[in-house]
Write a protein that holds these residues in place. Structure first.
Motif, mmCIF file in Angstrom:
data_model
loop_
_atom_site.group_PDB
_atom_site.id
_atom_site.type_symbol
_atom_site.label_atom_id
_atom_site.label_comp_id
_atom_site.label_asym_id
_atom_site.label_seq_id
_atom_site.Cartn_x
_atom_site.Cartn_y
_atom_site.Cartn_z
ATOM 1 N N GLU A 125 0.827 -1.213 0.000
ATOM 2 C CA GLU A 125 0.000 0.000 0.000
ATOM 3 C C GLU A 125 0.857 1.257 0.000
ATOM 4 O O GLU A 125 0.577 2.226 -0.715
ATOM 5 C CB GLU A 125 -0.953 -0.003 1.193
ATOM 6 N N MET A 126 1.914 1.252 0.805
ATOM 7 C CA MET A 126 2.805 2.407 0.850
ATOM 8 C C MET A 126 3.458 2.638 -0.509
ATOM 9 O O MET A 126 3.526 3.774 -0.990
ATOM 10 C CB MET A 126 3.892 2.202 1.919
ATOM 11 N N LEU A 127 3.926 1.571 -1.133
ATOM 12 C CA LEU A 127 4.590 1.715 -2.424
ATOM 13 C C LEU A 127 3.606 2.133 -3.516
ATOM 14 O O LEU A 127 3.970 2.877 -4.431
ATOM 15 C CB LEU A 127 5.301 0.418 -2.793
ATOM 16 N N ARG A 128 2.356 1.678 -3.421
ATOM 17 C CA ARG A 128 1.356 2.080 -4.403
ATOM 18 C C ARG A 128 0.993 3.559 -4.261
ATOM 19 O O ARG A 128 0.527 4.183 -5.209
ATOM 20 C CB ARG A 128 0.088 1.233 -4.243
ATOM 21 N N ARG A 129 1.180 4.123 -3.065
ATOM 22 C CA ARG A 129 0.906 5.551 -2.856
ATOM 23 C C ARG A 129 2.026 6.444 -3.415
ATOM 24 O O ARG A 129 1.876 7.668 -3.455
ATOM 25 C CB ARG A 129 0.733 5.856 -1.368
ATOM 26 N N ALA A 130 3.131 5.853 -3.782
ATOM 27 C CA ALA A 130 4.255 6.640 -4.295
ATOM 28 C C ALA A 130 3.848 7.404 -5.546
ATOM 29 O O ALA A 130 2.994 6.961 -6.322
ATOM 30 C CB ALA A 130 5.441 5.729 -4.591
ATOM 31 N N GLU A 131 4.453 8.577 -5.730
ATOM 32 C CA GLU A 131 4.172 9.424 -6.886
ATOM 33 C C GLU A 131 5.315 9.303 -7.890
ATOM 34 O O GLU A 131 6.484 9.336 -7.502
ATOM 35 C CB GLU A 131 4.029 10.881 -6.443
ATOM 36 N N GLU A 132 4.981 9.169 -9.156
ATOM 37 C CA GLU A 132 6.031 9.116 -10.174
ATOM 38 C C GLU A 132 6.507 10.531 -10.471
ATOM 39 O O GLU A 132 5.744 11.381 -10.943
ATOM 40 C CB GLU A 132 5.540 8.445 -11.452
ATOM 41 N N LEU A 133 7.761 10.791 -10.177
ATOM 42 C CA LEU A 133 8.338 12.118 -10.332
ATOM 43 C C LEU A 133 9.684 12.013 -11.037
ATOM 44 O O LEU A 133 10.337 10.958 -10.989
ATOM 45 C CB LEU A 133 8.543 12.773 -8.952
ATOM 46 N N PRO A 134 10.135 13.089 -11.666
ATOM 47 C CA PRO A 134 11.457 13.055 -12.301
ATOM 48 C C PRO A 134 12.576 13.279 -11.283
ATOM 49 O O PRO A 134 12.482 14.163 -10.430
ATOM 50 C CB PRO A 134 11.386 14.214 -13.303
ATOM 51 N N VAL A 135 13.578 12.456 -11.357
ATOM 52 C CA VAL A 135 14.833 12.707 -10.645
ATOM 53 C C VAL A 135 15.809 13.106 -11.742
ATOM 54 O O VAL A 135 16.387 12.263 -12.413
ATOM 55 C CB VAL A 135 15.318 11.460 -9.886
ATOM 56 N N GLU A 136 15.899 14.410 -11.947
ATOM 57 C CA GLU A 136 16.541 14.965 -13.135
ATOM 58 C C GLU A 136 15.904 14.347 -14.387
ATOM 59 O O GLU A 136 14.738 14.566 -14.644
ATOM 60 C CB GLU A 136 18.052 14.775 -13.072
ATOM 61 N N SER A 137 16.604 13.512 -15.134
ATOM 62 C CA SER A 137 16.069 13.025 -16.409
ATOM 63 C C SER A 137 15.361 11.679 -16.308
ATOM 64 O O SER A 137 14.848 11.186 -17.311
ATOM 65 C CB SER A 137 17.208 12.909 -17.425
#
Length: 227
Positions: free
Chosen positions: A138-150
């Protein structure tokens, strides 16, 4: 949890970089260039990008955590001493195998809640227990996909980030100074009522909440006013 202490001194084979196809193998990195780039923050970011790309390519459920996750959410670019990723306990073995296949040195430290790897001379912690609680799907599914630089990757949600940091406070570990700027930077993105519920009435987290209230970082708990 695979790996042993002998792996820590083993020379890692070539790292297959994120931009390369599965059949392409880069030349070995010269020993005198293994720690490049020279800037420590940039080196940590490069390690996060490469490990995140490897885990994505391996199809693993994971999330970036720690100071690089704070940076991805818009916090300070002054990164700490390593890169942190979260995985479920049952995935630790397959993740370790994927990292080894990519050419990283992986080993098991004395602590039984993580495995460690090295990428571009930087320490990488793969954590499967936060504040004495197993990392959940559940915690991992709540993660947001974001850019880490490229490189885009799942990043632990701000509420889960702060819960993990604050719930870990104890009489033997209570570095409020390290977490205070993170709380300030992410305060508008955090569900503080949820963090309070998750931390319960443990004394050290309660003391930190009181400090945040007095500094006007967060509002007082419902039904109670700050003196």
């Amino acid at each position: 949890m695979p790996g042993n202490r002998e792996d820590a001194v083993r020379v890692a084979p070539e790292l297959r970089l994120a931009s390369e196809g599965p059949g392409e193998v880069p030349p070995p990195v010269p020993a005198d260039e293994a720690d490049l780039p020279r800037d420590r923050n940039q080196a940590i970011l490069e390690a996060a990008k490469q490990v995140g790309a490897v885990l994505k390519r391996g199809g693993h459920l994971f999330a970036l955590a720690g100071s690089v996750a704070v940076h991805a959410h818009g916090g300070s670019g002054n990164l700490q001493h390593d890169v942190d990723f979260c995985v479920r306990p049952e995935d630790a073995g397959p993740v370790a195998a994927t990292l080894r296949d990519a050419g990283l040195t992986v080993y098991s430290p004395p602590e039984d809640w993580l495995i460690k790897a090295t990428c571009f001379g930087q320490d990488v912690d793969v954590i499967f227990e936060l504040a004495h609680r197993p990392v959940s799907e559940e915690m991992l599914r709540r993660a947001e996909e974001l850019p880490v630089e490229s490189v885009r990757m799942p990043v632990l949600a701000p509420t889960d980030l702060l819960t993990g940091l604050i719930a870990a406070f104890s009489e033997h570990h209570c570095d409020f100074g390290a977490v205070l700027p993170i709380a300030r930077a992410l305060r508008e993105k955090v569900d503080w009522d949820q963090v309070r519920r998750d931390c319960g009435d443990a004394p050290m987290p309660a003391a930190f909440f009181f400090l945040l209230e007095r500094l006007n970082v967060i509002r007082p708990a419902r039904g109670r006013e700050t003196p």
